[in-house]
Design an enzyme around this catalytic site. Sequence first.
Site, mmCIF file in Angstrom:
data_model
loop_
_atom_site.group_PDB
_atom_site.id
_atom_site.type_symbol
_atom_site.label_atom_id
_atom_site.label_comp_id
_atom_site.label_asym_id
_atom_site.label_seq_id
_atom_site.Cartn_x
_atom_site.Cartn_y
_atom_site.Cartn_z
ATOM 1 N N TYR A 1 -2.010 -0.392 10.220
ATOM 2 C CA TYR A 1 -2.115 -0.811 8.822
ATOM 3 C C TYR A 1 -0.866 -0.393 8.055
ATOM 4 O O TYR A 1 -0.272 -1.188 7.320
ATOM 5 C CB TYR A 1 -3.363 -0.202 8.181
ATOM 6 C CG TYR A 1 -3.547 -0.598 6.731
ATOM 7 C CD1 TYR A 1 -4.005 -1.869 6.405
ATOM 8 C CD2 TYR A 1 -3.252 0.283 5.698
ATOM 9 C CE1 TYR A 1 -4.174 -2.249 5.081
ATOM 10 C CE2 TYR A 1 -3.411 -0.085 4.375
ATOM 11 C CZ TYR A 1 -3.874 -1.351 4.068
ATOM 12 O OH TYR A 1 -4.026 -1.719 2.750
ATOM 13 N N SER B 1 0.853 -1.190 0.000
ATOM 14 C CA SER B 1 0.000 0.000 0.000
ATOM 15 C C SER B 1 0.885 1.235 0.000
ATOM 16 O O SER B 1 1.971 1.238 0.589
ATOM 17 C CB SER B 1 -0.900 0.016 1.243
ATOM 18 O OG SER B 1 -1.626 1.233 1.317
#
Length: 267
Positions: A142, A129
């Site tokens: 995350y 990501s």
Amino acid sequence: MSKVIFITGGSSGIGKSIGEFLSEKGYVVYGTSRNPDNMKNHPFNLVALDVTNPKSISNAIAEVITKEGRLDVLVNNAGMGITGPIEDTPTDEMRKVFDTNLFGAIDVAKAVLPIMRNQKSGLIINVTSIAGYMGLPYRGIYSATKGALELVTEAMSMETKRFGINVTNVAPGDFATSIASGRYHTPIFENSAYKENYQLNLDLMDAHVDEGGDPIEMAKTVYEIINTKNPKLHYKVGDFMQKFSIVLKRILPDRMYEKLLMNHYKL
């Protein structure tokens, strides 16, 4: 001979888009789902897989090898989101996300590496990501899982190169998928010091996903990587500002970059 592609988390979102696109290009595609029997009329093969369960991983890989005799490309896409202030987020929930996003991806890679080494060829694409390049407020865990997988990708690339195996990663920005509904959201506690800011940022995160790009862009990038003899180590897929934020982090003083992020997230 068509290459055999194995995509973890292939039942929806980015994984489904990648699998559907590659199927249309003539590849033999196997996606995974924890409950594939619930996915009727799926556009490509689905096998049962829980990336946090080693036995489930070995069974899924064995099923593909039994049917196809080889496995050419692993797309490590399975993942989950988590939001919340670090102070308020239960540590057990943090561990669950690391187990899926980091250790799950590592364990699937470990299961396919002996197969690829025996074939003297293979490609592992880890889906990370753009959030993994920076510690984002209320998404710090995350970011940490994806940033860790970026570094693992770099190490694995060097370790496996001599066996004819390429390891790379693709870091998406915000895409219009169902990830927001599948996240673990730390509750907004009434007595939390972060109550107002956290609620504001939850609304921002969901808006970013809802307004995100088409996951087909990720599928096209994966297709490009598969058809590149010597793929790059890192790929980023997202709008200009999302990718440019990584460049800014490299060139700006830390506190200046931090201030930009705080302004963006209204902190």
